[in-house]
Design a protein around this motif. Structure first.
Motif, PDB file in Angstrom:
ATOM      1  N   PHE A 261       0.842  -1.196   0.000  1.00 36.22           N
ATOM      2  CA  PHE A 261       0.000   0.000   0.000  1.00 36.22           C
ATOM      3  C   PHE A 261       0.879   1.248   0.000  1.00 36.22           C
ATOM      4  CE2 PHE A 261      -1.886   3.439   2.479  1.00 36.22           C
ATOM      5  CZ  PHE A 261      -3.031   3.695   1.734  1.00 36.22           C
ATOM      6  N   ALA A 262       1.860   1.263   0.870  1.00 36.68           N
ATOM      7  CA  ALA A 262       2.742   2.433   0.970  1.00 36.68           C
ATOM      8  C   ALA A 262       3.475   2.673  -0.350  1.00 36.68           C
ATOM      9  CB  ALA A 262       3.729   2.239   2.119  1.00 36.68           C
ATOM     10  N   GLN A 263       3.955   1.603  -0.944  1.00 32.02           N
ATOM     11  CA  GLN A 263       4.685   1.745  -2.211  1.00 32.02           C
ATOM     12  C   GLN A 263       3.801   2.317  -3.313  1.00 32.02           C
ATOM     13  OE1 GLN A 263       5.967  -2.318  -2.664  1.00 32.02           O
ATOM     14  NE2 GLN A 263       8.097  -1.754  -2.397  1.00 32.02           N
ATOM     15  N   LYS A 264       2.550   1.875  -3.329  1.00 28.60           N
ATOM     16  CA  LYS A 264       1.656   2.322  -4.400  1.00 28.60           C
ATOM     17  C   LYS A 264       1.238   3.764  -4.247  1.00 28.60           C
ATOM     18  CE  LYS A 264      -0.524  -1.793  -6.277  1.00 28.60           C
ATOM     19  NZ  LYS A 264      -0.473  -2.882  -5.274  1.00 28.60           N
ATOM     20  N   VAL A 265       0.892   4.178  -3.029  1.00 27.90           N
ATOM     21  CA  VAL A 265       0.224   5.483  -2.921  1.00 27.90           C
ATOM     22  C   VAL A 265       0.812   6.466  -1.906  1.00 27.90           C
ATOM     23  CG1 VAL A 265      -1.998   4.676  -3.824  1.00 27.90           C
ATOM     24  CG2 VAL A 265      -1.560   4.583  -1.350  1.00 27.90           C
TER      25      VAL A 265
ATOM     26  N   ILE B 220      14.466  -5.245  -0.843  1.00 22.65           N
ATOM     27  CA  ILE B 220      14.483  -4.664  -2.190  1.00 22.65           C
ATOM     28  C   ILE B 220      13.230  -3.852  -2.453  1.00 22.65           C
ATOM     29  CG2 ILE B 220      14.551  -5.201  -4.666  1.00 22.65           C
ATOM     30  CD1 ILE B 220      15.911  -7.915  -3.588  1.00 22.65           C
ATOM     31  N   PHE B 221      13.423  -2.719  -3.039  1.00 20.26           N
ATOM     32  CA  PHE B 221      12.309  -1.848  -3.399  1.00 20.26           C
ATOM     33  C   PHE B 221      12.355  -1.649  -4.896  1.00 20.26           C
ATOM     34  CE2 PHE B 221       9.252   1.409  -2.243  1.00 20.26           C
ATOM     35  CZ  PHE B 221       9.194   2.140  -3.409  1.00 20.26           C
ATOM     36  N   ASN B 222      11.323  -2.081  -5.613  1.00 16.55           N
ATOM     37  CA  ASN B 222      11.417  -1.925  -7.069  1.00 16.55           C
ATOM     38  C   ASN B 222      10.124  -1.449  -7.714  1.00 16.55           C
ATOM     39  OD1 ASN B 222       9.877  -4.158  -6.816  1.00 16.55           O
ATOM     40  ND2 ASN B 222      11.407  -5.590  -7.607  1.00 16.55           N
ATOM     41  N   GLU B 223       9.198  -0.965  -6.887  1.00 21.79           N
ATOM     42  CA  GLU B 223       7.946  -0.497  -7.489  1.00 21.79           C
ATOM     43  C   GLU B 223       7.777   0.992  -7.175  1.00 21.79           C
ATOM     44  OE1 GLU B 223       3.214  -1.587  -7.456  1.00 21.79           O
ATOM     45  OE2 GLU B 223       4.584  -2.644  -6.151  1.00 21.79           O
ATOM     46  N   ASN B 224       7.732   1.787  -8.211  1.00 16.94           N
ATOM     47  CA  ASN B 224       7.584   3.219  -7.981  1.00 16.94           C
ATOM     48  C   ASN B 224       6.131   3.587  -7.834  1.00 16.94           C
ATOM     49  OD1 ASN B 224      10.291   4.044  -8.047  1.00 16.94           O
ATOM     50  ND2 ASN B 224      10.287   3.689 -10.270  1.00 16.94           N
ATOM     51  N   LYS B 225       5.919   4.700  -7.150  1.00 15.79           N
ATOM     52  CA  LYS B 225       4.558   5.216  -7.035  1.00 15.79           C
ATOM     53  C   LYS B 225       4.008   5.460  -8.438  1.00 15.79           C
ATOM     54  CE  LYS B 225       1.727   8.760  -5.294  1.00 15.79           C
ATOM     55  NZ  LYS B 225       1.545  10.129  -4.939  1.00 15.79           N
ATOM     56  N   GLU B 226       2.784   5.028  -8.673  1.00 15.63           N
ATOM     57  CA  GLU B 226       2.180   5.248  -9.993  1.00 15.63           C
ATOM     58  C   GLU B 226       1.796   6.707 -10.156  1.00 15.63           C
ATOM     59  OE1 GLU B 226       0.019   0.975  -9.797  1.00 15.63           O
ATOM     60  OE2 GLU B 226      -0.991   2.566 -10.902  1.00 15.63           O
ATOM     61  N   GLU B 227       2.179   7.249 -11.263  1.00 17.65           N
ATOM     62  CA  GLU B 227       1.817   8.639 -11.543  1.00 17.65           C
ATOM     63  C   GLU B 227       0.552   8.656 -12.408  1.00 17.65           C
ATOM     64  OE1 GLU B 227       5.092  10.203  -9.485  1.00 17.65           O
ATOM     65  OE2 GLU B 227       3.272  11.155 -10.231  1.00 17.65           O
ATOM     66  N   ASP B 228      -0.395   9.459 -12.019  1.00 15.95           N
ATOM     67  CA  ASP B 228      -1.618   9.522 -12.835  1.00 15.95           C
ATOM     68  C   ASP B 228      -1.547  10.672 -13.818  1.00 15.95           C
ATOM     69  OD1 ASP B 228      -3.606   8.502 -10.063  1.00 15.95           O
ATOM     70  OD2 ASP B 228      -2.899   7.344 -11.767  1.00 15.95           O
TER      71      ASP B 228
END
Ligand code: ADP
Ligand code: MG
Length: 252
Positions: free
Chosen positions: A198-202, A244-252
Motif C-alpha cells: 500500500f505504501a509503495q503504491k500510494v 528490495i524496493f522496485n515499485e515506484n509510485k504510480e503517476e496519474d
C-alpha cells in the motif's frame, strides 16, 4: 491541511509524543510506521482531538486545536477516522451505520442520507449487504462499511489506524483496494500501517516513529530501502524481510 508544531504529550510521566513537527498538505497520503508503543495511534488521535496534547500546537484546516473553544463536532466531521476494530454500531444495519452521522451532523434528510449511503456501499463493493448487521459481515466487509461511513461525512481528511491488522490475510486486499482508490482520487489520508505494498503504491511520504519521536520522514524507498537511522533499518528488516524496493509510485 494538518500542521504539528512542537507537539508534546505525556501520559502521566510517560512522554508519548516528543516534539512532533510535521506538515501534511491537502491531497497527501502519509503512512506512519514504527514499533508497537511508538505513539502512532496517539499521534493520529491528536489530529481529531480524541487525545489532547499538553504542549505545542496542532492546526487542522485552520482550526487551532489548543483553543478550548474548538468545536469538536465540527472538527470530527472534517476529520474521519477508521479504526483497527471497525467500531460499527452492532445493532444497526450497514446502511444505518452510514446514514446516522450525516443525518445528525450534516443535516441530511432520510432520503438524501440513504441515497448517499447506497452510493458509498456500491463504491466499496457492498451494495448487496445494505441490510446486513455487522455480525453478519466478514471483518473485511465491516471495515469497508466503516470506510463508507467515514466518507459519508465528506471529510477533508481520513485517519486510518492499522485498518487491516485485525483482518484475515485473504480479506486485506479488498480493504486496501478501497483505500488505494481513495488515495488516487486525491483524499488526504494519514495511515498507520505496515502494509508495504500500500505504501509503495500510494504513499507520498512515510514517517517512521519510535519511542514518541519522529525519527525520519521520506519517500517510501527512502524509508523502506535506504533508511538513515540504524533503528529504522532494524525495524524494516524485522517487519518486511524484503530489502528490495522496485515499485515506484504510480503517476496519474
Ligand atoms: P502505538 O500505536 O505506536 O502502538 P500508542 O500511541 O498506542 O502506540 O501508545 C504509545 C504509548 O502510550 C505506549 O507506551 C502506550 O502504552 C501509552 N498509552 C497509550 N494510551 C494510553 C493511555 N490512555 N493511558 C496511558 N498510557 C497510554
Ligand atoms: Mg497503535
Amino acid at each position: 491541511m494538518i500542521k504539528f508544531i512542537n507537539a508534546n504529550k505525556w501520559f502521566n510521566s510517560h512522554h508519548v509524543l516528543k516534539n512532533i513537527n510535521l506538515e501534511i498538505t491537502k491531497g497527501e497520503v502519509v503512512v506512519i510506521c514504527g514499533p508497537s508503543g511508538a505513539g502512532k495511534s496517539t499521534l493520529l488521535r491528536t489530529i481529531n482531538k480524541l487525545e489532547p496534547i499538553d504542549d505545542g500546537e496542532i492546526i487542522v484546516d485552520d482550526i487551532y486545536l489548543s483553543d478550548p473553544k474548538t468545536n469538536l463536532t465540527a472538527l470530527r466531521a472534517e476529520v474521519g477516522m477508521v479504526f483497527q476494530h471497525f467500531n460499527l454500531y452492532p445493532h444497526k444495519t450497514a446502511l444505518r451505520n452510514i446514514t446516522l452521522a450525516p443525518r445528525k451532523v450534516r443535516g441530511l434528510n432520510k432520503k438524501q442520507a440513504r441515497e448517499r449511503a447506497a452510493k458509498l456501499l456500491e463504491r466499496v463493493g457492498l451494495s448487496h449487504r445494505q441490510n446486513a448487521l455487522p455480525s453478519q459481515l466478514s471483518g473485511g466487509e465491516q471495515q469497508r462499511v466503516a470506510i463508507a461511513r467515514s466518507l459519508a461525512m465528506e471529510p477533508k481528511v481520513i485517519l486510518f489506524d492499522e485498518p487491516t491488522s485485525a483482518l484475515d490475510p485473504e480479506l486485506i486486499n479488498d480493504v486496501l483496494d478501497v483505500m488505494i482508490s481513495l488515495a488516487k482520487e486525491g483524499m488526504t489520508m494519514v495511515v498507520v500501517t505496515h502494509e508495504i505494498g500500500f505504501a509503495q503504491k500510494v504513499a507520498d511520504r512515510v514517517v517512521f516513529m519510535d519511542a514518541g519521536e519522529i525519527l525520519e520522514v521520506g519517500s517510501p524507498p527512502d524509508i523502506f530501502v535506504n533508511p538513515k537511522h540504524q533503528r529504522t533499518r532494524e525495524f524494516m528488516s524485522k517487519v518486511f524481510h524484503i530489502p528490495i524496493f522496485n515499485e515506484n509510485k504510480e503517476e496519474d
